[in-house]
Motif scaffolding. Sequence first.
Motif, PDB file in Angstrom:
ATOM      1  N   GLY A  84       0.615  -1.373  -0.225  1.00 25.00           N
ATOM      2  CA  GLY A  84      -0.392   0.082   0.038  1.00 25.00           C
ATOM      3  C   GLY A  84       0.908   1.302  -0.467  1.00 25.00           C
ATOM      4  O   GLY A  84       0.542   1.920  -0.217  1.00 25.00           O
ATOM      5  N   VAL A  87       2.349   2.090  -3.211  1.00 31.42           N
ATOM      6  CA  VAL A  87       1.207   2.303  -4.158  1.00 31.42           C
ATOM      7  C   VAL A  87       0.860   4.309  -4.007  1.00 31.42           C
ATOM      8  O   VAL A  87       0.717   4.877  -4.703  1.00 31.42           O
ATOM      9  CB  VAL A  87       0.051   1.711  -4.584  1.00 31.42           C
ATOM     10  N   LYS A  88       0.990   4.511  -2.486  1.00 27.73           N
ATOM     11  CA  LYS A  88       1.179   5.084  -2.254  1.00 27.73           C
ATOM     12  C   LYS A  88       1.853   6.847  -2.782  1.00 27.73           C
ATOM     13  O   LYS A  88       1.397   7.729  -3.213  1.00 27.73           O
ATOM     14  CB  LYS A  88       0.620   5.898  -0.947  1.00 27.73           C
ATOM     15  N   GLY A  92       1.677   7.031  -6.644  1.00 25.87           N
ATOM     16  CA  GLY A  92       0.900   8.569  -5.450  1.00 25.87           C
ATOM     17  C   GLY A  92       1.265  10.020  -6.883  1.00 25.87           C
ATOM     18  O   GLY A  92       0.703  10.608  -7.038  1.00 25.87           O
ATOM     19  N   ASP A  95       0.527  11.565 -12.489  1.00 27.70           N
ATOM     20  CA  ASP A  95      -1.142  11.597 -13.075  1.00 27.70           C
ATOM     21  C   ASP A  95      -2.438  10.480 -13.097  1.00 27.70           C
ATOM     22  O   ASP A  95      -1.659   9.408 -13.245  1.00 27.70           O
ATOM     23  CB  ASP A  95      -1.532  12.082 -14.114  1.00 27.70           C
ATOM     24  N   PRO A  96      -3.391  10.504 -11.651  1.00 24.15           N
ATOM     25  CA  PRO A  96      -3.983   9.765 -11.802  1.00 24.15           C
ATOM     26  C   PRO A  96      -4.201   8.910 -12.498  1.00 24.15           C
ATOM     27  O   PRO A  96      -5.351   7.594 -12.748  1.00 24.15           O
ATOM     28  CB  PRO A  96      -5.074   9.952 -10.542  1.00 24.15           C
ATOM     29  N   GLN A  97      -4.541  10.143 -13.914  1.00 22.00           N
ATOM     30  CA  GLN A  97      -5.693   9.001 -15.233  1.00 22.00           C
ATOM     31  C   GLN A  97      -4.423   8.579 -16.216  1.00 22.00           C
ATOM     32  O   GLN A  97      -5.219   7.846 -16.624  1.00 22.00           O
ATOM     33  CB  GLN A  97      -5.548  10.480 -15.533  1.00 22.00           C
ATOM     34  N   ILE A 101      -5.067   0.862 -11.213  1.00 22.00           N
ATOM     35  CA  ILE A 101      -4.995  -0.599  -9.945  1.00 22.00           C
ATOM     36  C   ILE A 101      -6.209  -1.231  -9.916  1.00 22.00           C
ATOM     37  O   ILE A 101      -6.877  -1.200  -9.823  1.00 22.00           O
ATOM     38  CB  ILE A 101      -4.101   0.756  -8.929  1.00 22.00           C
ATOM     39  N   LYS A 105      -8.299  -9.398  -4.578  1.00 23.08           N
ATOM     40  CA  LYS A 105      -8.399 -10.725  -2.909  1.00 23.08           C
ATOM     41  C   LYS A 105      -9.206 -11.470  -3.508  1.00 23.08           C
ATOM     42  O   LYS A 105      -8.838 -11.957  -4.236  1.00 23.08           O
ATOM     43  CB  LYS A 105      -9.365  -9.613  -2.436  1.00 23.08           C
ATOM     44  N   ASP A 200      -6.175   4.039  14.911  1.00 23.49           N
ATOM     45  CA  ASP A 200      -6.145   4.294  13.877  1.00 23.49           C
ATOM     46  C   ASP A 200      -5.913   3.734  12.654  1.00 23.49           C
ATOM     47  O   ASP A 200      -6.185   3.467  11.612  1.00 23.49           O
ATOM     48  CB  ASP A 200      -5.957   5.921  13.342  1.00 23.49           C
ATOM     49  N   LYS A 201      -5.022   2.632  13.608  1.00 23.14           N
ATOM     50  CA  LYS A 201      -4.815   1.372  12.562  1.00 23.14           C
ATOM     51  C   LYS A 201      -5.628   0.075  12.454  1.00 23.14           C
ATOM     52  O   LYS A 201      -5.012  -0.251  11.576  1.00 23.14           O
ATOM     53  CB  LYS A 201      -3.313   1.058  12.468  1.00 23.14           C
ATOM     54  N   TRP A 203      -8.393  -0.743  11.738  1.00 22.55           N
ATOM     55  CA  TRP A 203      -8.923  -1.361  10.834  1.00 22.55           C
ATOM     56  C   TRP A 203      -8.584  -1.938   9.514  1.00 22.55           C
ATOM     57  O   TRP A 203      -8.456  -3.001   8.700  1.00 22.55           O
ATOM     58  CB  TRP A 203      -9.740   0.346  10.094  1.00 22.55           C
ATOM     59  N   LYS A 204      -6.779  -1.114   9.790  1.00 18.10           N
ATOM     60  CA  LYS A 204      -5.590  -2.600   8.723  1.00 18.10           C
ATOM     61  C   LYS A 204      -5.413  -4.032   9.020  1.00 18.10           C
ATOM     62  O   LYS A 204      -4.870  -4.935   8.733  1.00 18.10           O
ATOM     63  CB  LYS A 204      -4.552  -1.488   8.511  1.00 18.10           C
TER      64      LYS A 204
END
Lengths: 284, 284
Positions: A84, A87-88, A92, A95-97, A101, A105, A200-201, A203-204
């Motif tokens: 992750g 990718v970030k 990142g 340009d996201p265009q 990705i 899963k 805050d982590k 969820w991962k």
Amino acid sequence: MADSQIADSEITRLLRVGPGVDLAAIDTSATPGFDGDKAAGEAALAEGAQEVADLQEQLFAASRGGDTRNVLLVLQAMDTAGKGGIVKHVVGSVDPQGVSIAAFKRPTPEEEAHDFLWRIRKRLPAPGMIGVFDRSHYEAVLIHRVRGLSTPEEVESRYPVIVDFEKEVVAAGTKVIKVMLHISREEQKARLAERLERPDKHWKYNPGDVDERAYWDDYMDAYRVAIERTSTDDAPWYVIPADRKWYARLAVHTLLLDALRSLKLEWPVAEFDVEVEKKRLAAT
Amino acid sequence: MADSQIADSEITRLLRVGPGVDLAAIDTSATPGFDGDKAAGEAALAEGAQEVADLQEQLFAASRGGDTRNVLLVLQAMDTAGKGGIVKHVVGSVDPQGVSIAAFKRPTPEEEAHDFLWRIRKRLPAPGMIGVFDRSHYEAVLIHRVRGLSTPEEVESRYPVIVDFEKEVVAAGTKVIKVMLHISREEQKARLAERLERPDKHWKYNPGDVDERAYWDDYMDAYRVAIERTSTDDAPWYVIPADRKWYARLAVHTLLLDALRSLKLEWPVAEFDVEVEKKRLAAT
């Protein structure tokens, strides 16, 4: 297109692996091809980001002129290894265009009803794009092998199928970069512990990640076999020491940069008469 | 979830339009709600980028906890108005794994065989994502109306269909932001001229763009009618003066920030027993 080759960077050359790779012998905290510290590594990444972004724009522009080439970055790793973050922080900067990705899963029932490459083919990047596979067709010879989701015969039959598939993808104009982010079992423990410490982590965090740790050696063996059986000149594997996140990011950035440079991109030539168009525009 | 509303920024409030909008009366070089110059605008955008990125991560995290909400940014504009720049410079500050971009070009034969919303529905963002539509279902009442690609009766029938569709999308948990980037006819001429001057911009130039300029007033009328017929409280339109690219980017950034803030996101609570997991991990 000139015939001369553009030489790969030292990082790229050092990280390329093939049959006979000994994963246990690789120091996962090393920084092959880079002398500097974290600050220097982050600076090098920041400095090179614009070139990747510029080359991606040229790749995209070329596709508008009919060039079918593109790039596919395949990311495989044990949990918490940093896919992750790659990718970030690396992808990142583009340009996201120009990026597509695909995160693979657990297959859906529809996907399971098809051969294992069916869902993969549907997500191959379009011309001009940088495609990223977050996990990939390799899951069919990694977790499937380790956890017995397929029979040994099925798993065995897939290696040559993967080689043929990637050969076809490369022949269609795709530059394929296959990456294993390689962390140590101890580093994974520390990273999972951090996820448990920080709300805050949470969820991962997935309790199943702890169960998977019991199969660590089996996974390493599955990676070894996969690399052994699917390393080709056209679709090589890179094993990236990933205990230091900043180094892994710099390394993948370098692979991407070398891949883009090797395409020797140029701005497409206008298919219209520029002077005529200037006059037409002026008249409006 | 608290019931209190989070107030929109001044930029957001000033740019919201509804029935009766007079596009010709809007100064396309104005900077409503922002006093500063270009440098100040770029600084404000850079300063706010991290908050958008952080809120997107919380939105994504919430989706892992079962929250179905997401955001959809619909971008409509005349050619050269800067849609691409918005995606690159505003959406580009978000982790690309949290963004899904759909560019709607001329429909394929398969798409044309279906109703005009078929291809749109397929690209609606998943929970947790920021979706971006680069052009959208509105093409079916813009270019279709102006260039007669559909009959006037067909076009007329689509406005209430769009309103119902968006109502359904909003009810499913999507925050919808509809944006028209509004440039002047003269600014478009200057931007097309620049594309012709620069060989590295030729690939962005299409001779058809000059032909479309003859229909400028018809397009403005089509936008006016679309805004008139499809502005709702739940899916409002924003008309953004876009002759100054830096302002348009700051404005869309602000709309996005307000939308994300309005969701009052919180980190999802762990569905596992943290202390139990710490012990399990320690034992591995």
